[in-house]
Design a protein around this motif. Structure first.
Motif, PDB file in Angstrom:
ATOM      1  N   PHE A 112       0.951  -1.272  -0.113  1.00 33.83           N
ATOM      2  CA  PHE A 112      -0.082   0.042   0.112  1.00 33.83           C
ATOM      3  C   PHE A 112       0.911   1.301  -0.020  1.00 33.83           C
ATOM      4  CE2 PHE A 112      -1.813   3.413   2.731  1.00 33.83           C
ATOM      5  CZ  PHE A 112      -2.763   3.872   1.632  1.00 33.83           C
ATOM      6  N   LEU A 130       1.387   4.207  -2.558  1.00 31.39           N
ATOM      7  CA  LEU A 130       1.191   5.856  -2.413  1.00 31.39           C
ATOM      8  C   LEU A 130       2.277   6.594  -2.766  1.00 31.39           C
ATOM      9  CD1 LEU A 130      -1.172   6.948  -0.566  1.00 31.39           C
ATOM     10  CD2 LEU A 130       0.429   6.907   1.381  1.00 31.39           C
ATOM     11  N   HIS A 173       1.905   6.862  -6.595  1.00 35.47           N
ATOM     12  CA  HIS A 173       0.922   7.857  -6.856  1.00 35.47           C
ATOM     13  C   HIS A 173       1.611   9.403  -6.816  1.00 35.47           C
ATOM     14  CE1 HIS A 173      -2.541  10.168  -6.738  1.00 35.47           C
ATOM     15  NE2 HIS A 173      -2.172  11.022  -5.702  1.00 35.47           N
ATOM     16  N   LEU A 186      -4.625   5.114  -9.650  1.00 37.72           N
ATOM     17  CA  LEU A 186      -5.490   5.653  -8.391  1.00 37.72           C
ATOM     18  C   LEU A 186      -6.585   4.456  -8.314  1.00 37.72           C
ATOM     19  CD1 LEU A 186      -5.714   7.985  -6.493  1.00 37.72           C
ATOM     20  CD2 LEU A 186      -7.041   8.949  -7.977  1.00 37.72           C
ATOM     21  N   THR A 233      -5.076   1.251  -6.899  1.00 37.13           N
ATOM     22  CA  THR A 233      -4.864   1.395  -5.388  1.00 37.13           C
ATOM     23  C   THR A 233      -6.094   0.984  -4.525  1.00 37.13           C
ATOM     24  OG1 THR A 233      -3.064   2.717  -5.885  1.00 37.13           O
ATOM     25  CG2 THR A 233      -3.621   2.954  -3.924  1.00 37.13           C
ATOM     26  N   ILE A 234      -7.209   1.962  -5.071  1.00 39.75           N
ATOM     27  CA  ILE A 234      -8.390   1.813  -4.007  1.00 39.75           C
ATOM     28  C   ILE A 234      -8.999   0.327  -4.363  1.00 39.75           C
ATOM     29  CG2 ILE A 234     -10.028   2.609  -5.857  1.00 39.75           C
ATOM     30  CD1 ILE A 234      -9.972   3.412  -2.204  1.00 39.75           C
ATOM     31  N   TYR A 258      -7.445   3.435   5.484  1.00 42.55           N
ATOM     32  CA  TYR A 258      -6.432   3.334   4.509  1.00 42.55           C
ATOM     33  C   TYR A 258      -6.794   4.288   3.024  1.00 42.55           C
ATOM     34  CZ  TYR A 258      -3.687  -0.104   7.099  1.00 42.55           C
ATOM     35  OH  TYR A 258      -2.928  -0.749   7.984  1.00 42.55           O
ATOM     36  N   LEU A 276      -5.118   7.767   1.361  1.00 40.46           N
ATOM     37  CA  LEU A 276      -4.970   7.994  -0.318  1.00 40.46           C
ATOM     38  C   LEU A 276      -5.748   9.362  -0.613  1.00 40.46           C
ATOM     39  CD1 LEU A 276      -4.030   6.844  -2.835  1.00 40.46           C
ATOM     40  CD2 LEU A 276      -6.168   5.651  -3.073  1.00 40.46           C
ATOM     41  N   ARG A 277      -7.159   9.572   0.090  1.00 43.80           N
ATOM     42  CA  ARG A 277      -7.523  10.654  -0.603  1.00 43.80           C
ATOM     43  C   ARG A 277      -7.101  12.056  -0.120  1.00 43.80           C
ATOM     44  NH1 ARG A 277     -12.623  10.273   2.621  1.00 43.80           N
ATOM     45  NH2 ARG A 277     -11.734  11.800   4.128  1.00 43.80           N
ATOM     46  N   GLN A 304      -4.127  12.926  -0.194  1.00 41.08           N
ATOM     47  CA  GLN A 304      -3.340  12.974  -1.181  1.00 41.08           C
ATOM     48  C   GLN A 304      -3.658  13.976  -2.372  1.00 41.08           C
ATOM     49  OE1 GLN A 304      -0.113  11.914  -0.301  1.00 41.08           O
ATOM     50  NE2 GLN A 304      -1.410  10.961   1.239  1.00 41.08           N
TER      51      GLN A 304
END
Length: 241
Positions: A19, A23, A26, A148, A151-152, A169, A173-174, A176
């Protein structure tokens, strides 16, 4: 019990390792985006201006056949102009994509107007861009959204995590994403290109675009397209207090 705890601990370490690597990638993807002197996260501010300019063309110009264009059709057509670009090389492909998502038949006439150098220069000056608009960002946005999404999807697929843990988690991500990134992601998800974001319930389940400010969209012609669920957006939490 000890073996189960060891296995769960190993799975968690393995998940977090991947993860945080996703990240990191990203962040690198965002940092590497470049259009002339516009780099990184600043690109999404300019891309949003391009989308809005195209949306205004489609919503504010009078339909040539007398049949009003739907707001959803204008949204799809405007996003395609941003994504694929509007020029002689991409005209046929762009027109075909718009036809797939829109039933209105006069979009192509507007595309001819938008692809002219004079038309682009007018829009460039009006929205204060340092580069020519509608040259296409497929290579930039396509790669960005694919990563993206994966990743989700990776977070959502973890059977060893509770829904609360998955949300935690996803929240990392959000965090970012800037407001303009979230707004473009929402628009992307409302088109056939990014419909899996909504089909798989990622936007609602993880409130992935909840930080978009209240007045970010035009209330008179866009807000009715953005009703994910009551109480979804962060500003709704504050306004109810």
């Amino acid at each position: 019990s000890t073996l189960r705890n060891q296995r769960e601990s190993t799975e968690r370490i393995s998940f977090e390792t991947k993860f945080f690597e996703l990240l990191r990638l990203h962040r690198e993807n965002v940092a590497e985006i470049k259009v002339q002197k516009i780099t990184g996260r600043r690109f999404f501010l300019k891309a949003w201006k391009e989308y809005r300019a195209a949306f205004d063309v489609f919503t504010q110009s009078k339909p040539m056949d007398g049949i009003d264009r739907s707001k959803n059709e204008c949204l799809i057509a405007a996003y395609y102009c941003l994504f694929y670009g509007v020029d002689k090389n991409s005209h046929e492909m762009l027109a075909n994509h718009i036809k797939d998502g829109c039933s209105h038949n006069d979009f192509e006439v507007l595309l001819f107007m938008m692809e002219s150098d004079d038309g682009k220069e007018v829009i460039k000056n009006r929205i204060n861009l340092s580069y020519k608009p509608f040259e296409g960002h497929q290579s930039r946005l396509g790669h960005y959204y694919r990563h993206l999404y994966q990743t989700i999807k990776f977070i959502d697929s973890q059977k060893s995590l509770s829904q609360e843990e998955k949300y935690s988690y996803a929240k990392l991500l959000r965090a970012q994403l800037s407001n303009h990134e979230q707004a473009l992601l929402l628009i992307n998800s409302l088109t056939p290109i990014g419909e899996n974001w909504i089909k798989n319930d990622y936007l609602r389940k993880y409130k992935f675009v909840k930080n978009i400010p209240r007045d970010f969209f035009h209330p008179y012609n866009e807000n009715d397209l953005l009703k994910l669920e009551k109480g979804y957006f962060e500003w709704e939490e504050y306004s109810s207090q």
